[in-house]
Design a protein around this motif. Sequence first.
Motif, short mmCIF file in Angstrom:
data_model
loop_
_atom_site.label_atom_id
_atom_site.label_comp_id
_atom_site.label_asym_id
_atom_site.label_seq_id
_atom_site.Cartn_x
_atom_site.Cartn_y
_atom_site.Cartn_z
N MET A 166 0.85 -1.22 -0.15
CA MET A 166 0.08 0.02 0.00
C MET A 166 0.78 1.21 0.12
O MET A 166 1.72 1.28 0.70
N SER A 167 0.43 2.12 -0.61
CA SER A 167 1.42 3.48 -1.03
C SER A 167 0.53 4.59 -0.44
O SER A 167 -0.80 4.66 -0.70
N PHE A 168 1.02 5.58 0.50
CA PHE A 168 0.56 6.88 0.73
C PHE A 168 1.31 7.87 0.02
O PHE A 168 2.57 7.98 0.30
N SER A 169 0.27 8.74 -0.59
CA SER A 169 0.93 9.99 -1.35
C SER A 169 0.35 11.11 -0.81
O SER A 169 -0.80 11.28 -0.38
N VAL A 170 1.55 11.77 -0.35
CA VAL A 170 1.24 13.13 0.36
C VAL A 170 1.80 14.22 -0.26
O VAL A 170 2.73 14.30 -1.00
N THR A 171 0.96 15.34 -0.27
CA THR A 171 1.11 16.44 -1.01
C THR A 171 0.97 17.57 0.11
O THR A 171 -0.17 17.63 0.83
N TYR A 172 2.11 18.35 0.67
CA TYR A 172 2.07 19.10 1.65
C TYR A 172 3.10 20.37 1.59
O TYR A 172 4.34 20.24 1.87
N ASP A 173 2.40 21.45 1.20
CA ASP A 173 3.53 22.56 1.11
C ASP A 173 3.79 23.32 2.56
O ASP A 173 4.74 24.05 2.55
N GLY A 174 2.95 22.88 3.50
CA GLY A 174 3.47 23.49 4.82
C GLY A 174 4.04 22.78 5.93
O GLY A 174 4.48 23.17 6.96
#
Length: 336
Positions: A166-174
């Motif tokens: 299982m893959s967790f994709s995170v987008t986080y600019d902060g």
Amino acid sequence: MHFVLLNARRRRIASALALVAALGAVSACGQNLGKSNFARTTVAAEAGSGGEVPSGDINDPAVTPAVMRTIDPCPLVGKEALSALGTPEEPRPSLTSFGSCRAKVTDAGGKQLTVGVDIGASTYLNDSGGAVVSVVEGLPQVERKGKDGKTCDVGVMTLRKPERGMSFSVTYDGGDPCATGRAVAAKAVKTLHSSPPKYPAAAGTLTAVDPCTVADTAVLSEVVPHGATSLTTFHSCDWTPSSNPRITIGFRYGLPLQERDGTKKVDVGGVTVYQKAGVGSSAECKMEWQHRPWVDDTVEIVSLVYSNYDEKKDEAASCEKAGKIAKSVISKLPKA
């Protein structure tokens, strides 16, 4: 036939999950998730992470393919699972895949991050691409940070051959997307080991079916000699994955099928099948049919593709071969 709406079930499961301790204030790797924002966005690695990365087969009964294909992914990124990151929204399941779900969170500084989970994703390690390899709850973990520093994919391997998990994709600019991904992944693995959220075990559902076992081997060998099966996800399988011709069988859900975009209805074994030839110059035929109702207006769908890039396009010939296999699959699928 009556079905329990999964969205309501997801909310009940998410609120009932017993998800260990809240995420702490200091990351195990010394990274500040919030960078210059707030302490609340600093996430610690879950207890139980770390140790020597296993190199052999994975024999964890909690994460076998048979178990993983029945997991409802949304509670893994639900409000309870992501509450330590800030204020989460309701998770949004994929519109086409049994194994995918995504959620948004607003951190304490007012910045948004997104976390998506894909159960059955590739966790291929040989092409590192800057990957960092570690371990979580005894399972190999790989992470790849985007060049912009705002995205990260954290994969937990649950199957060695082929490498899937299982893959967790995170987008986080902060904040630090990889620290976030590691924390969410660790929490998810603990959940799988303690109280895994599963889809309802409804009669005939495809969520519990191994796609590599649904076609008759004799028929497969007749159409595609010298084949072998390989999982591509926990809900799809290739026959002869590295050569021609190739058969791909997969399960998904979506809106009811219709005659459009070049498809046409044909009868296969008494079932209405939607058939479509490939758009290129090579031999290809795709067949799809509805298996049973899913949620609301959606249905469970079986997809079968015959392709051979060594043959010239011939819809009749290709679809005749695909039809033979489709008929065997229809006869072996569980009945609702």
